[in-house]
Design an enzyme around this catalytic site. Sequence first.
Site, PDB file in Angstrom:
ATOM      1  N   THR A 185      -2.755   3.879   3.427  1.00 19.41           N
ATOM      2  CA  THR A 185      -1.772   3.845   2.341  1.00 19.41           C
ATOM      3  C   THR A 185      -2.490   4.269   1.066  1.00 19.41           C
ATOM      4  O   THR A 185      -3.701   4.082   0.927  1.00 19.41           O
ATOM      5  CB  THR A 185      -1.237   2.420   2.112  1.00 19.41           C
ATOM      6  N   GLU A 330       3.531   2.328   6.405  1.00 19.84           N
ATOM      7  CA  GLU A 330       3.492   1.163   7.292  1.00 19.84           C
ATOM      8  C   GLU A 330       4.553   1.207   8.387  1.00 19.84           C
ATOM      9  O   GLU A 330       4.651   0.323   9.214  1.00 19.84           O
ATOM     10  CB  GLU A 330       3.686  -0.122   6.477  1.00 19.84           C
ATOM     11  N   LYS A 439      10.976  -6.793 -16.203  1.00 17.94           N
ATOM     12  CA  LYS A 439      11.520  -8.149 -16.328  1.00 17.94           C
ATOM     13  C   LYS A 439      11.810  -8.419 -17.791  1.00 17.94           C
ATOM     14  O   LYS A 439      10.922  -8.672 -18.583  1.00 17.94           O
ATOM     15  CB  LYS A 439      10.548  -9.164 -15.738  1.00 17.94           C
ATOM     16  N   TRP A 444      16.339  -8.507 -14.379  1.00 21.22           N
ATOM     17  CA  TRP A 444      15.600  -7.346 -13.915  1.00 21.22           C
ATOM     18  C   TRP A 444      16.296  -6.056 -14.293  1.00 21.22           C
ATOM     19  O   TRP A 444      17.519  -5.929 -14.174  1.00 21.22           O
ATOM     20  CB  TRP A 444      15.454  -7.391 -12.391  1.00 21.22           C
TER      21      TRP A 444
END
Length: 547
Positions: A185, A330, A439, A444
């Site tokens: 990754t 993944e 935030k 959010w």
Amino acid sequence: MLGLMQDRPLLISQLITHAAINHSDREIVTVTVAEGVHRYDYAACERRSRQLAKALIGRGIRLGDRVATLAWNGYRHLEVWFGAAGMGAVAHTVNPRLFDDQITYIINHAEDRLVFADLTFVPLLERLADKLSSVEAFVILCDDAHLPETGLRGAQSYEAFLDEADDDFDWPEFDENTAAGLCYTSGTTGNPKGVLYSNRSSVLHAYGTALVDVLGMGERDTIMPVVPMFHANAWGIPHAAPLVGSKLVLPGADLDGPSLQSLIEREGVTLSAAVPTVWLGLLSYLEQAGKRVDSLKRVVIGGSAAPRSMIERFETKYDVRVKHAWGMTEMNPLGTVNTPKAKHSELPLEQRIDIKCKQGRPVFGVEMKITDDDGNELARDGKAFGHLKVRGPWVVKNYFKHEDEPLLDEGGWFDTGDVATIDPDGYMQITDRSKDVIKSGGEWISSIDLENAAMGHPKVAEAAVIGVPHPKWDERPLLIVVPVKGEAVSKAELLDYLKGQVAKWWLPDDVVFVDQLPHTATGKLMKTALREAYKDYKLPTARDPVS
Ligand code: AMP
């Protein structure tokens, strides 16, 4: 009582063998680095992959050993992929766009024994070779005539390496869970982590990828994966293409608008896949040069959110259907693909495009849910957003050499690190990366939504939104914009443009103009670098807080 069906292992070698038998003359076309355009077919690809497997065994490569590639999408790269995985070794696709230190770390961590590299990457390897202690030899993906002078250990051309063996070799059978591929990754924090794909996960993924409502691949397609094999297996396309027998076009190193347009037209490409930045390059070129891509029927856009304006341009100007897709290293990597349902076909265009902005429905084989911070599942109502979790036969269980560090929760779910909604029709929409979400006052704000809205402005070439510290609200959004070349656009103009599109309290507190934005090795906006660069940025509202 067990079923009484044959327990044949699912092996990657079967994909290429199937193509060699049933689609022997279907073409694989490659734009090579130095040898021009190369053409051959699945039969030749399978034969040379077998020869490579035998040559690898001749060099002492055994089941589970890793061999690395630093290469563009091309036929020799494909042969290393099939040859290595087919004999039970692991093809480790290294992303050459990573920093030197990361490449060194990855090759050493994987303990790669051989490195197969395109000519482009010889100077890079010459820089690093002394530190790559596990590597016994470097094989350059060219013929003898194009082999450069180099001091790389054991350097030889791929064709010379191949000639060390003949093709009298039968693909071995082994456990389908045997490792086949390795991809690290990009690792936004800490060292990159290796995801070790198995033969089984890759074959099941190939089945899933080809389905009509997934990438919809068939024998009659000509498919060009622009997304590199070192970016999550080119999203599985080079495995799924031989499964269905489609013609493959491997574009090599030149991924700019003009190169892609001429390749699409010349080879009659019907389906292609790439990240948004690549498509931006193609669309800009088509618009500037007045060119078309008439053979192209579908494009897959993934890796980052597809901006609405991009979906619109493909669908309405060029009559190309967009398949917005989401996945990750993944996951082999496909998770969701956006294909409209029957009931959507009669909707007005605007609404159909609204749906296409979502990342899509899960491919069978991927289970998906969203949860709150305590792990409670949230409603699939298209409104509630939470941590996106997945499980399935092509989802990671542990990172390579981190087998003792549990990665999944008790239910076997992997937390993707993305925040998303899921609607009652099963469409998932990414709100943000959990690390990127802004935030503000306990609520959010989605940086992705703001970026997409800003990208819709005709004078905006690219946009990024990050949260910067704010004394009252904790964080507030800062919009960073690369204007279209030669265009001037003002802060007021942009904020005005955004007003009707996002909630008022989402409006960025400031706009900064830059010449370019930093990208990761897989073409995503590098938010960590932006946050670092603007960590001390004083928002006008921070000096004079809004109530
Ligand atoms: P990688 O493993 O480098 O491909 O990165 C996977 C991550 O890219 C995902 O977890 C998402 O955060 C992001 N990503 C991939 N596809 C999309 C998409 N279509 N929209 C938004 N984010 C995406």
